[in-house]
Scaffold this motif. Structure first.
Motif, PDB file in Angstrom:
ATOM      1  N   LEU A 115       0.833  -1.197   0.000  1.00 44.75           N
ATOM      2  CA  LEU A 115       0.000   0.000   0.000  1.00 44.75           C
ATOM      3  C   LEU A 115       0.867   1.246   0.000  1.00 44.75           C
ATOM      4  N   GLY A 116       0.668   2.104  -0.979  1.00 38.78           N
ATOM      5  CA  GLY A 116       1.393   3.373  -1.036  1.00 38.78           C
ATOM      6  C   GLY A 116       0.425   4.526  -0.819  1.00 38.78           C
ATOM      7  N   VAL A 117       0.767   5.440   0.083  1.00 34.93           N
ATOM      8  CA  VAL A 117      -0.145   6.523   0.457  1.00 34.93           C
ATOM      9  C   VAL A 117       0.456   7.876   0.068  1.00 34.93           C
ATOM     10  N   VAL A 118      -0.328   8.679  -0.613  1.00 35.08           N
ATOM     11  CA  VAL A 118       0.022  10.077  -0.887  1.00 35.08           C
ATOM     12  C   VAL A 118      -0.841  10.925   0.044  1.00 35.08           C
ATOM     13  N   PHE A 119      -0.208  11.560   1.016  1.00 34.23           N
ATOM     14  CA  PHE A 119      -0.945  12.322   2.020  1.00 34.23           C
ATOM     15  C   PHE A 119      -1.288  13.717   1.509  1.00 34.23           C
ATOM     16  N   GLN A 120      -2.416  14.239   1.986  1.00 40.82           N
ATOM     17  CA  GLN A 120      -2.810  15.605   1.643  1.00 40.82           C
ATOM     18  C   GLN A 120      -1.919  16.621   2.341  1.00 40.82           C
ATOM     19  N   GLU A 121      -1.568  16.339   3.598  1.00 43.65           N
ATOM     20  CA  GLU A 121      -0.696  17.228   4.358  1.00 43.65           C
ATOM     21  C   GLU A 121       0.608  16.508   4.671  1.00 43.65           C
ATOM     22  N   ARG A 122       1.701  17.236   4.577  1.00 48.70           N
ATOM     23  CA  ARG A 122       3.021  16.641   4.814  1.00 48.70           C
ATOM     24  C   ARG A 122       3.752  17.447   5.878  1.00 48.70           C
ATOM     25  N   HIS A 123       4.574  16.757   6.646  1.00 46.77           N
ATOM     26  CA  HIS A 123       5.389  17.414   7.667  1.00 46.77           C
ATOM     27  C   HIS A 123       6.848  17.000   7.440  1.00 46.77           C
ATOM     28  N   ASP A 124       7.598  17.905   6.880  1.00 45.46           N
ATOM     29  CA  ASP A 124       9.007  17.628   6.591  1.00 45.46           C
ATOM     30  C   ASP A 124       9.849  18.116   7.761  1.00 45.46           C
TER      31      ASP A 124
ATOM     32  N   ALA B 115      -4.345   7.817  -2.730  1.00 49.87           N
ATOM     33  CA  ALA B 115      -3.876   9.190  -2.921  1.00 49.87           C
ATOM     34  C   ALA B 115      -4.926  10.193  -2.459  1.00 49.87           C
ATOM     35  N   ASP B 116      -4.538  11.046  -1.522  1.00 50.18           N
ATOM     36  CA  ASP B 116      -5.426  12.076  -0.994  1.00 50.18           C
ATOM     37  C   ASP B 116      -5.143  13.390  -1.710  1.00 50.18           C
ATOM     38  N   GLU B 117      -6.049  13.787  -2.579  1.00 52.87           N
ATOM     39  CA  GLU B 117      -5.899  14.998  -3.386  1.00 52.87           C
ATOM     40  C   GLU B 117      -4.561  14.993  -4.142  1.00 52.87           C
ATOM     41  N   PRO B 118      -4.339  14.028  -5.029  1.00 56.10           N
ATOM     42  CA  PRO B 118      -3.052  13.937  -5.720  1.00 56.10           C
ATOM     43  C   PRO B 118      -2.739  15.113  -6.629  1.00 56.10           C
ATOM     44  N   THR B 119      -3.751  15.872  -7.050  1.00 60.31           N
ATOM     45  CA  THR B 119      -3.514  17.019  -7.922  1.00 60.31           C
ATOM     46  C   THR B 119      -3.462  18.337  -7.149  1.00 60.31           C
ATOM     47  N   ASN B 120      -3.436  18.250  -5.815  1.00 63.02           N
ATOM     48  CA  ASN B 120      -3.386  19.454  -4.991  1.00 63.02           C
ATOM     49  C   ASN B 120      -2.152  20.294  -5.328  1.00 63.02           C
ATOM     50  N   HIS B 121      -2.318  21.593  -5.453  1.00 63.23           N
ATOM     51  CA  HIS B 121      -1.242  22.561  -5.725  1.00 63.23           C
ATOM     52  C   HIS B 121      -0.704  22.510  -7.159  1.00 63.23           C
ATOM     53  N   LEU B 122      -1.261  21.677  -8.009  1.00 66.58           N
ATOM     54  CA  LEU B 122      -0.672  21.487  -9.336  1.00 66.58           C
ATOM     55  C   LEU B 122      -1.365  22.334 -10.398  1.00 66.58           C
ATOM     56  N   ASP B 123      -0.583  22.790 -11.377  1.00 68.44           N
ATOM     57  CA  ASP B 123      -1.141  23.514 -12.517  1.00 68.44           C
ATOM     58  C   ASP B 123      -1.795  22.512 -13.472  1.00 68.44           C
ATOM     59  N   LEU B 124      -2.452  23.018 -14.513  1.00 69.15           N
ATOM     60  CA  LEU B 124      -3.208  22.149 -15.408  1.00 69.15           C
ATOM     61  C   LEU B 124      -2.336  21.089 -16.069  1.00 69.15           C
ATOM     62  N   HIS B 125      -1.160  21.474 -16.516  1.00 75.52           N
ATOM     63  CA  HIS B 125      -0.258  20.521 -17.165  1.00 75.52           C
ATOM     64  C   HIS B 125       0.067  19.361 -16.238  1.00 75.52           C
ATOM     65  N   HIS B 126       0.407  19.677 -15.005  1.00 81.79           N
ATOM     66  CA  HIS B 126       0.802  18.624 -14.076  1.00 81.79           C
ATOM     67  C   HIS B 126      -0.401  17.856 -13.532  1.00 81.79           C
ATOM     68  N   GLN B 127      -1.575  18.487 -13.479  1.00 83.59           N
ATOM     69  CA  GLN B 127      -2.776  17.738 -13.116  1.00 83.59           C
ATOM     70  C   GLN B 127      -3.022  16.605 -14.112  1.00 83.59           C
ATOM     71  N   VAL B 128      -2.951  16.936 -15.394  1.00 81.75           N
ATOM     72  CA  VAL B 128      -3.152  15.920 -16.430  1.00 81.75           C
ATOM     73  C   VAL B 128      -2.044  14.879 -16.372  1.00 81.75           C
ATOM     74  N   ALA B 129      -0.814  15.319 -16.131  1.00 80.07           N
ATOM     75  CA  ALA B 129       0.310  14.387 -16.056  1.00 80.07           C
ATOM     76  C   ALA B 129       0.128  13.395 -14.911  1.00 80.07           C
ATOM     77  N   ILE B 130      -0.340  13.867 -13.767  1.00 81.70           N
ATOM     78  CA  ILE B 130      -0.521  12.981 -12.613  1.00 81.70           C
ATOM     79  C   ILE B 130      -1.670  12.017 -12.851  1.00 81.70           C
ATOM     80  N   MET B 131      -2.771  12.503 -13.399  1.00 82.76           N
ATOM     81  CA  MET B 131      -3.888  11.601 -13.670  1.00 82.76           C
ATOM     82  C   MET B 131      -3.504  10.566 -14.727  1.00 82.76           C
TER      83      MET B 131
END
Length: 275
Positions: free
Chosen positions: A94-103, A178-194
């Motif tokens: 299981l791989g998880v993409v979190f909506q919020e990250r703490h670096d 994936a929780d909101e995988p297109t969050n913060h992304l512009d249109l080009h990268h939204q399409v790329a991620i999907m």
């Protein structure tokens, strides 16, 4: 409206393999029990979870990942409840993409991507050539190779989001959550991620993602799960779930539905739905 739901697109029962929820009630504080979920995320499927803020989308994703307990029911992987599997073993599947990250610690983009290989390394073993090759390929796929030596703290929100996705791509899990995988992304990268997530499904991996963009879900998802604020839920093949009346009630917002290049597009009207 109920999920035709609890059965697959061909009307069959839940699969014997895959990531399954049986009688699952997610634990949303302050909300009475909602409808119990009986669904399976099978290899090759792309599930989208839709709902307004506070409906429990993130809570559901974390419950499916085994990161928080359900109020009732259980989640299983290949027929074995997550609670009976070791965390390290789950991390291989299981791989998880979190909506919020703490670096909390300084790290470069490459070092972060390599975290995806940790579930496969024995104690005290460092990453080898194959692990580095996977990370480099993931960074290239996410258009991040030129940022490999940059510190995470210096990245924009969209760049950091793509690093998170590159880390899971390096991990190569059987199921993406994936929780909101297109969050913060512009249109080009939204399409790329999907496109990336669709490719993962084509390669036999299961994908479930929480989305706020209804049109991305309509275009890219094979199945949809609608979560209502009162705990009601319905789910099934995307073409059955994309009913304007159900979506208007889901978001308390009137919508205009048009077809563009063979795909449904939903546009919010200025007026809102009457409660």
């Amino acid at each position: 409206m109920t999920g035709p739901a609890a059965k697959g697109p061909e009307g069959k029962g839940l699969a014997a393999t895959g990531l399954e929820a049986r009688g699952l009630v997610i634990d949303v504080p302050g909300r009475p029990d909602g409808r119990a979920l009986d669904l399976a995320i099978e290899p090759g499927q792309r599930w989208g979870v839709l709902g307004p803020n506070g409906a429990g989308k993130t809570t559901l994703l974390h419950t499916l990942a085994g990161l928080r307990p359900p109020r009732a029911g259980e989640v299983s992987l290949d027929g074995t409840p997550l609670a009976r599997r070791r965390r390290r073993e789950l991390a291989r599947h299981l791989g998880v993409v979190f909506q919020e990250r703490h670096d909390d610690f300084p790290a470069t983009v490459r070092e972060t991507a390599l975290i995806g290989r940790h579930p496969f390394l024995s104690p005290w073993r460092q990453e080898g050539p194959e692990d580095y090759a996977r990370a480099e390929a993931a960074l290239e796929r996410l258009e991040l190779s030129h940022l490999a030596e940059r510190e995470l703290a210096t990245l924009s929100g969209g760049e950091r989001q793509r690093v998170s996705l590159a880390t899971v791509l390096t991990q190569a899990p059987r199921f993406w959550l994936a929780d909101e995988p297109t969050n913060h992304l512009d249109l080009h990268h939204q399409v790329a991620i999907m496109t990336l997530l669709a490719e993962q499904a084509e390669r036999g991996r299961g994908v479930i993602m929480c989305l706020h963009d209804l049109n991305l879900a309509a275009r890219w998802c094979s199945h949809l799960l609608l979560l209502y604020p009162d705990g009601e839920a319905c789910w099934g093949p995307a073409e059955a779930m994309l009913a304007p009346d159900a979506l208007e009630r889901l978001y308390d917002q009137t919508l205009t539905c048009v077809e563009v290049d063979g795909a449904l597009v939903f546009v919010p009207r200025k007026s809102v739905c009457a409660r």
